[in-house]
Design an enzyme around this catalytic site. Sequence first.
Site, mmCIF file in Angstrom:
data_model
loop_
_atom_site.group_PDB
_atom_site.id
_atom_site.type_symbol
_atom_site.label_atom_id
_atom_site.label_comp_id
_atom_site.label_asym_id
_atom_site.label_seq_id
_atom_site.Cartn_x
_atom_site.Cartn_y
_atom_site.Cartn_z
ATOM 1 N N SER A 31 15.218 48.284 59.117
ATOM 2 C CA SER A 31 14.372 48.182 60.314
ATOM 3 C C SER A 31 14.501 49.435 61.173
ATOM 4 C CB SER A 31 14.795 46.963 61.151
ATOM 5 O OG SER A 31 14.546 45.781 60.437
ATOM 6 N N ARG A 35 11.673 52.639 61.978
ATOM 7 C CA ARG A 35 11.350 52.972 63.371
ATOM 8 C C ARG A 35 11.715 54.412 63.697
ATOM 9 N NH1 ARG A 35 11.862 47.629 62.711
ATOM 10 N NH2 ARG A 35 10.904 46.151 64.169
ATOM 11 N N GLN A 177 7.835 42.201 63.692
ATOM 12 C CA GLN A 177 6.809 43.123 63.205
ATOM 13 C C GLN A 177 5.562 43.034 64.081
ATOM 14 O OE1 GLN A 177 6.282 42.253 59.047
ATOM 15 N NE2 GLN A 177 8.338 42.964 58.514
ATOM 16 N N ASP A 327 16.079 37.125 56.828
ATOM 17 C CA ASP A 327 16.132 37.714 55.486
ATOM 18 C C ASP A 327 17.334 37.232 54.672
ATOM 19 O OD1 ASP A 327 13.812 39.133 55.954
ATOM 20 O OD2 ASP A 327 14.860 40.890 56.725
ATOM 21 N N LYS A 354 7.205 35.956 53.178
ATOM 22 C CA LYS A 354 7.967 37.193 52.981
ATOM 23 C C LYS A 354 7.491 37.875 51.688
ATOM 24 C CE LYS A 354 10.230 37.020 56.744
ATOM 25 N NZ LYS A 354 9.970 38.030 57.769
HETATM 26 C C1 S3P Z 1 11.524 43.235 60.248
HETATM 27 C C2 S3P Z 1 11.230 41.990 60.750
HETATM 28 C C3 S3P Z 1 11.304 40.764 59.943
HETATM 29 C C4 S3P Z 1 12.093 40.954 58.658
HETATM 30 C C5 S3P Z 1 11.776 42.235 57.964
HETATM 31 C C6 S3P Z 1 12.026 43.430 58.870
HETATM 32 C C7 S3P Z 1 11.385 44.397 61.150
HETATM 33 O O1 S3P Z 1 10.002 40.366 59.626
HETATM 34 O O2 S3P Z 1 11.881 39.869 57.782
HETATM 35 O O3 S3P Z 1 12.553 42.397 56.793
HETATM 36 O O4 S3P Z 1 11.935 45.474 60.834
HETATM 37 O O5 S3P Z 1 10.735 44.273 62.195
HETATM 38 P P1 S3P Z 1 9.115 39.505 60.672
HETATM 39 O O6 S3P Z 1 9.055 40.275 61.910
HETATM 40 O O7 S3P Z 1 7.744 39.376 60.067
HETATM 41 O O8 S3P Z 1 9.815 38.189 60.782
#
Ligand code: S3P
Length: 463
Positions: A31, A35, A177, A327, A354
């Site tokens: 993540s 970013r 997200q 996750d 997912k």
């Molecule tokens: C993530 C948010 C999660 C996660 C993904 C990474 C992110 O998804 O499952 O692996 O980096 O913002 P969601 O925001 O759709 O739950």
Amino acid sequence: MQQTTESMPQPKAATRSRSLEGHVTVPGDKSISHRALLFGALATGGTKINGLLEAEDVLNTAHAIEAMGARVEKSNDQWIVMGRGVGGLAEPKAPLDFGNSGTGVRLMMGVLAGHSFGAELIGDASLSRRPMGRVLNPLIETGLEVTPHGQKTLPLTVRGAAAPLPIRYELPVPSAQVKSAVLLAGLHAPGVTTVVEREPTRDHTERMLRYFGAELSVTQNGDATEISINGEAELTGQPVDVPADPSSAAFLVAAAVITEGSDITVENVLLNPTRIGFYLTLKEMGADISFENERLAGGEPVGDIRARSSKLTGVEVPAARAPSMIDEYPVLACVAACASGVTTMLGLAELKVKESDRLAATSAGLTSNGIANVVDGDTLTVTGCGPEGRPPGGGFVETHLDHRIAMAFLTLGLATDNPVTVDDTRVIATSFPTFMDLMSGLGANLNGQPIAPSVTSSGGNGI
Ligand code: S3P
């Protein structure tokens, strides 16, 4: 088209292993890596990134920002992004391919909402099945155009507004997200954009946007958190040290906890409170794990995680914890299979959208390995085989292009009576390319003889 050897599926089987031991570092947080690249591209000046996750998902984001004019270089182990400023990206000449990555494409949609050019977005078969409406709906309110009109899955083309509208948006699903995409659109909009979330989700976007100079406020309003960003902001490139990914560390910690005589330490792991639900749950199950050497690094809490083999007991995992361990449910379900008693996981609706339908894939994987489990709506219940017994194993697990299903069931196979085969391990490269090597280095046996799919179904007798 004829497949080359490299593009052929690579099944692997994990076999019951003796104690896992050692100190390891897993790759950078996925993540934060996405970013760092994206915000670096929107900043002026250079962003130097240490510890970037060099996995397919993140490299696709790097390619995408490069295709829109940001300069991306690697010098020794450091990545450097020379940004183009907020709203300064250039029209890509070819479709942007995000491979398997929902995070990459959804965050980029937010960025593109602030750019008035067309960009075609594509991905692999898994990504092309995933819902994009959750991100496109609020972005359309800012003025984003989507073609074909009404399209909610990839491939599709987006064109942002010259001046996107600032909006106030309450998240209908707990998704970092979606939150991030709206905030990124807001970065380009005149005025204040606000996202309201009822359940806290990972907050790396908020932390890093502030670190890069955006004006962002977070206020509590009853049970809702309101995150507001002042638009038409200027971001300035910053150095970023990416800590190790707690979602990758989870497989190693789980492996140590379920494998007799183990004692491992995973170093420098991100311990942000919005990411550690899995570790809290393991502790509630009686796992011998501890956070050591806790400190702040680059605005994020980090520490080492020591994990030793443990006698585990099933627990009820509340729905409210789901966003902080979303996750990790597949691997938690595999740990639960080794515990005594029943583990009930509530509030798993988001697992269905997912990289695969992870609820169905996890349940099928457990069943094929002889582990009793029930899916009832958004709840998964797993009956453990402990404390004296072990899960039968011997199953053939279909990963459905999902890296976490592959890694979770290889982890399970370290503690089952019979080897656990996963149908294809290539997809692990999307998030954790060194998984097989790191696990083997700790003593995990991942070189069993894979079984063929036809022998699967009942589990426990496949070898
Ligand atoms: C993530 C948010 C999660 C996660 C993904 C990474 C992110 O998804 O499952 O692996 O980096 O913002 P969601 O925001 O759709 O739950």
